[in-house]
Enzyme design. Structure first.
Site, PDB file in Angstrom:
ATOM      1  N   ARG A 182      43.975  39.954  30.681  1.00  0.00           N
ATOM      2  CA  ARG A 182      42.817  39.872  31.562  1.00  0.00           C
ATOM      3  C   ARG A 182      42.646  41.139  32.368  1.00  0.00           C
ATOM      4  O   ARG A 182      41.656  41.283  33.084  1.00  0.00           O
ATOM      5  CB  ARG A 182      43.041  38.715  32.538  1.00  0.00           C
TER       6      ARG A 182
ATOM      7  N   ARG B 280      35.475  33.308  40.353  1.00  0.00           N
ATOM      8  CA  ARG B 280      36.086  33.619  39.052  1.00  0.00           C
ATOM      9  C   ARG B 280      35.200  34.577  38.259  1.00  0.00           C
ATOM     10  O   ARG B 280      35.694  35.478  37.585  1.00  0.00           O
ATOM     11  CB  ARG B 280      36.340  32.336  38.263  1.00  0.00           C
TER      12      ARG B 280
HETATM   13  P1  ADP Z   1      38.954  30.539  32.755  1.00  0.00           P
HETATM   14  O1  ADP Z   1      39.003  31.536  31.645  1.00  0.00           O
HETATM   15  O2  ADP Z   1      38.031  29.396  32.472  1.00  0.00           O
HETATM   16  O3  ADP Z   1      38.754  31.156  34.110  1.00  0.00           O
HETATM   17  P2  ADP Z   1      41.833  29.969  32.437  1.00  0.00           P
HETATM   18  O4  ADP Z   1      42.254  28.603  32.127  1.00  0.00           O
HETATM   19  O5  ADP Z   1      42.011  31.020  31.399  1.00  0.00           O
HETATM   20  O6  ADP Z   1      40.336  29.825  32.909  1.00  0.00           O
HETATM   21  O7  ADP Z   1      42.583  30.495  33.758  1.00  0.00           O
HETATM   22  C1  ADP Z   1      42.568  29.754  34.961  1.00  0.00           C
HETATM   23  C2  ADP Z   1      43.243  30.557  36.068  1.00  0.00           C
HETATM   24  O8  ADP Z   1      44.608  30.866  35.700  1.00  0.00           O
HETATM   25  C3  ADP Z   1      42.619  31.927  36.347  1.00  0.00           C
HETATM   26  O9  ADP Z   1      41.507  31.847  37.214  1.00  0.00           O
HETATM   27  C4  ADP Z   1      43.820  32.683  36.947  1.00  0.00           C
HETATM   28  O10 ADP Z   1      44.046  32.324  38.280  1.00  0.00           O
HETATM   29  C5  ADP Z   1      44.989  32.165  36.128  1.00  0.00           C
HETATM   30  N1  ADP Z   1      45.238  33.020  34.929  1.00  0.00           N
HETATM   31  C6  ADP Z   1      45.142  32.640  33.619  1.00  0.00           C
HETATM   32  N2  ADP Z   1      45.437  33.659  32.786  1.00  0.00           N
HETATM   33  C7  ADP Z   1      45.711  34.739  33.582  1.00  0.00           C
HETATM   34  C8  ADP Z   1      46.055  36.102  33.328  1.00  0.00           C
HETATM   35  N3  ADP Z   1      46.173  36.582  32.071  1.00  0.00           N
HETATM   36  N4  ADP Z   1      46.246  36.919  34.401  1.00  0.00           N
HETATM   37  C9  ADP Z   1      46.150  36.456  35.651  1.00  0.00           C
HETATM   38  N5  ADP Z   1      45.812  35.197  35.967  1.00  0.00           N
HETATM   39  C10 ADP Z   1      45.597  34.324  34.943  1.00  0.00           C
END
Ligand code: ADP
Length: 207
Positions: A90, A158
């Site tokens: 990300r 987000r």
């Molecule tokens: P979405 O893509 O719908 O926002 P996710 O389920 O992928 O949801 O992620 C939910 C939350 O988990 C994010 O808003 C973040 O706080 C955390 N998160 C997930 N993957 C990562 C990542 N690669 N780096 C940092 N935070 C993460």
């Protein structure tokens, strides 16, 4: 050839659904950092305790923590043949760590599911997931609730975090020959068809 895929897309782009489908079709695990973190929060583990407030605010968990999670997960035997990453990387730092941890046995395919922002907002604020709570899930009969981070304020945050931290990563990957963008503003089946074609075009070109 084993598929190694990074599925990219803003919150609400449908990357979870599509990642699940590609993983099933190729017989490789889907690795979702969001799911792993949510499970840790549910279990109340030290990781979950540390991540809970960060996730609830819509911010990102620290690079070190998620890089560690993904390294451990990809080291497991079922990921040796390939994997579908969902929600990771990300940030550019996470992408660089991923590059360092992979050999060159297979290309890293990157697919970005593109959806206009106003479509994302309306999808996320009306999304309901299966969990103990309100109405009933058509698929499993379980109860449906809103994900704690799908409320309007947190959705906005987000999307803001996505623009700031993850959009630069799309530009980082866009320069690669293994990058493909697909139109995510169509039916799930249409998106799936375009993703399958995108993966085939990368793997075909590399063969
Ligand atoms: P979405 O893509 O719908 O926002 P996710 O389920 O992928 O949801 O992620 C939910 C939350 O988990 C994010 O808003 C973040 O706080 C955390 N998160 C997930 N993957 C990562 C990542 N690669 N780096 C940092 N935070 C993460």
């Amino acid at each position: 050839m084993a598929v190694r895929l990074v599925m990219m897309g803003a919150p609400g782009a449908g990357k979870g659904t599509q990642a699940e489908r590609v993983a099933r079709e190729h017989g490789v695990p889907r690795v979702s950092t969001g799911d792993i973190l949510r499970e840790a929060v549910q279990a109340g583990s030290p990781l979950g305790k540390a991540a809970k407030a960060v996730m609830a605010s819509g911010a990102l968990v620290s690079d070190d923590v998620v890089i560690g999670i993904v390294r451990d997960r990809l080291a497991r035997p079922d990921a040796a043949k390939g994997f579908v990453l969902d929600g990771f990387p990300r940030t550019v730092a996470q992408a660089e760590a991923l590059d360092e941890s992979l050999d060159h046995a297979a290309p890293l395919v990157v697919v970005d599911i593109e959806v206009p922002t106003e479509v994302l907002v309306s999808r996320l604020s009306s999304r309901r997931i299966c969990a103990p709570g309100a109405t009933v899930c058509e698929k499993c009969g379980g109860k449906l609730v809103q994900r704690p981070d799908d409320t309007a304020d947190v959705v906005r945050e987000r999307l803001r975090v996505y623009e700031r931290d993850t959009q630069p990563l799309v530009e980082f990957y866009r320069r690669r020959e293994t990058f493909r963008a697909v139109d995510g503003d169509q039916t799930p089946e249409g998106v799936a068809r375009d993703i399958a074609a995108a993966i085939a075009s990368v793997l075909g070109a590399k063969r």
